[in-house]
Design a protein around this motif. Sequence first.
Motif, PDB file in Angstrom:
ATOM      1  N   ILE A 229      51.060  29.187  57.164  1.00 55.32           N
ATOM      2  CA  ILE A 229      49.652  29.281  56.769  1.00 55.32           C
ATOM      3  C   ILE A 229      48.872  28.123  57.359  1.00 55.32           C
ATOM      4  O   ILE A 229      49.306  26.965  57.288  1.00 55.32           O
ATOM      5  CB  ILE A 229      49.525  29.258  55.226  1.00 55.32           C
ATOM      6  N   LEU A 230      47.700  28.440  57.909  1.00 61.50           N
ATOM      7  CA  LEU A 230      46.715  27.427  58.301  1.00 61.50           C
ATOM      8  C   LEU A 230      45.569  27.533  57.311  1.00 61.50           C
ATOM      9  O   LEU A 230      44.973  28.608  57.172  1.00 61.50           O
ATOM     10  CB  LEU A 230      46.218  27.669  59.723  1.00 61.50           C
ATOM     11  N   LEU A 231      45.243  26.441  56.632  1.00 65.54           N
ATOM     12  CA  LEU A 231      44.251  26.547  55.570  1.00 65.54           C
ATOM     13  C   LEU A 231      43.468  25.257  55.379  1.00 65.54           C
ATOM     14  O   LEU A 231      43.892  24.176  55.781  1.00 65.54           O
ATOM     15  CB  LEU A 231      44.910  26.955  54.252  1.00 65.54           C
ATOM     16  N   ALA A 232      42.297  25.431  54.763  1.00 66.61           N
ATOM     17  CA  ALA A 232      41.462  24.294  54.412  1.00 66.61           C
ATOM     18  C   ALA A 232      42.063  23.579  53.207  1.00 66.61           C
ATOM     19  O   ALA A 232      42.663  24.207  52.334  1.00 66.61           O
ATOM     20  CB  ALA A 232      40.044  24.758  54.085  1.00 66.61           C
TER      21      ALA A 232
ATOM     22  N   GLY B 204      47.545  24.368  66.438  1.00 67.42           N
ATOM     23  CA  GLY B 204      48.413  25.404  66.989  1.00 67.42           C
ATOM     24  C   GLY B 204      49.826  24.912  67.217  1.00 67.42           C
ATOM     25  O   GLY B 204      50.807  25.606  66.885  1.00 67.42           O
ATOM     26  N   LYS B 205      49.986  23.715  67.775  1.00 68.00           N
ATOM     27  CA  LYS B 205      51.315  23.159  68.019  1.00 68.00           C
ATOM     28  C   LYS B 205      52.070  22.966  66.703  1.00 68.00           C
ATOM     29  O   LYS B 205      53.277  23.264  66.606  1.00 68.00           O
ATOM     30  CB  LYS B 205      51.204  21.834  68.763  1.00 68.00           C
ATOM     31  N   SER B 206      51.378  22.464  65.697  1.00 71.85           N
ATOM     32  CA  SER B 206      52.021  22.230  64.409  1.00 71.85           C
ATOM     33  C   SER B 206      52.460  23.543  63.764  1.00 71.85           C
ATOM     34  O   SER B 206      53.542  23.635  63.179  1.00 71.85           O
ATOM     35  CB  SER B 206      51.058  21.472  63.491  1.00 71.85           C
ATOM     36  N   LEU B 207      51.632  24.578  63.875  1.00 77.29           N
ATOM     37  CA  LEU B 207      51.988  25.884  63.317  1.00 77.29           C
ATOM     38  C   LEU B 207      53.181  26.496  64.048  1.00 77.29           C
ATOM     39  O   LEU B 207      54.094  27.047  63.422  1.00 77.29           O
ATOM     40  CB  LEU B 207      50.780  26.822  63.399  1.00 77.29           C
TER      41      LEU B 207
END
Length: 390
Positions: free
Chosen positions: A275-278, A342-345
């Motif tokens: 998940i990418l989230l605020a 993006g790299k971290s995800l």
Amino acid sequence: MSERPVRIGMVAGEISGDILGVGLIKELRRRYPNAIFEGIGGPLMIEEGFKTHVPMERLSVMGLVEVLGRLFELIGIRRKIRQYFLENRPDVFIGIDAPDFTLGLEESLRKSGIKTAHYVSPSVWAWRQKRVFKIARAVDLMLTLFPFEARFYKDHKVPVAFVGHPLADMIPLESPQVLAREKLGLLSTPIGPSQNVVALLPGSRSGEIHYLGEIFIETAKFMLSQNPDVKFLLPYVNEDRKQQIEEIMQRLGPELPITLIKGQSRDVMAASNVILLASGTATLEAMLLKRPMVVAYRMSAITFFIMKRLMKAPYIALPNLLANKALVPELIQAQASPQNLGKSLLQRLAKNSENEALNNEFIQIHQTLKQDASDKAAIAVSRLIDHDAN
């Protein structure tokens, strides 16, 4: 159970407060079947019989600078609600989060002899710590969601009850990915049961999407350039936010494999691999669902300048604060670039052994927060009410 008529004032300022508010209303109604609940609340509270005098979204403003543009409106709303409760005195008034709005209201009402409680501690332990003295003047009881907050208030001699978090009660210790995808109707789509899926949650408010929407879409483009098989899910809260997101997608990536889903953000997170989230309550929800995450946040340059100098806590993401260590990446302001995110995800999509260790950490925190929070909060509030009656 008490049959006497009880009037309970409440103010919730955003969606997370609405969730807490409705749970508390249900438990208090079990104890006071004839209770009247009124003030400012959201759709969940209204469905439970709550009377809202002002639409809750009028209080949903993010950032120090952004508040200034609505300052006179907010002052007017607070004055109106204060006057109403002075004329129609509740047995107890409960401010739910939104501390910049509710604490001043609580202080004023308490001076007039009305019992007050505050549900969800402001981040006083993280920044502007001197606010604890105002809180001591404003509340008869602080209800905290997290144990480290209760310790802070006890140290400062503020009456406090740690009640746990309702989300920890609502979300099971295991949240199967395939079941979430089935619930969302994704099993017969290209996503299917085994596709790598990234959930994108730039926030539920217009201001959050303003600062993070473009970056999240650009992050999806970057990830696809590195891994063309990734698919994306993006939940939205209402048609206005959908339109805002669609405009960004049309401009930056109309061809991207992003599926927009109305509501159901919890199912979207459960259906994802990462998940990418605020930063915010959603990070807690993602942790309770046991999903790896990358946390991002951006705000106006002035707001960030001020926050950076006032901040005392070492982390902003709730999983990190609860563990007191960096369980999940936090990328703020310029660090929150599409390439960095993006790299971290992509790293978290590939690191199964590290994700397993993270899952175990998340389970331990989940068990700590699973306290039957709404019931505990209602017990503490009812003690305030009944003590006053006796």
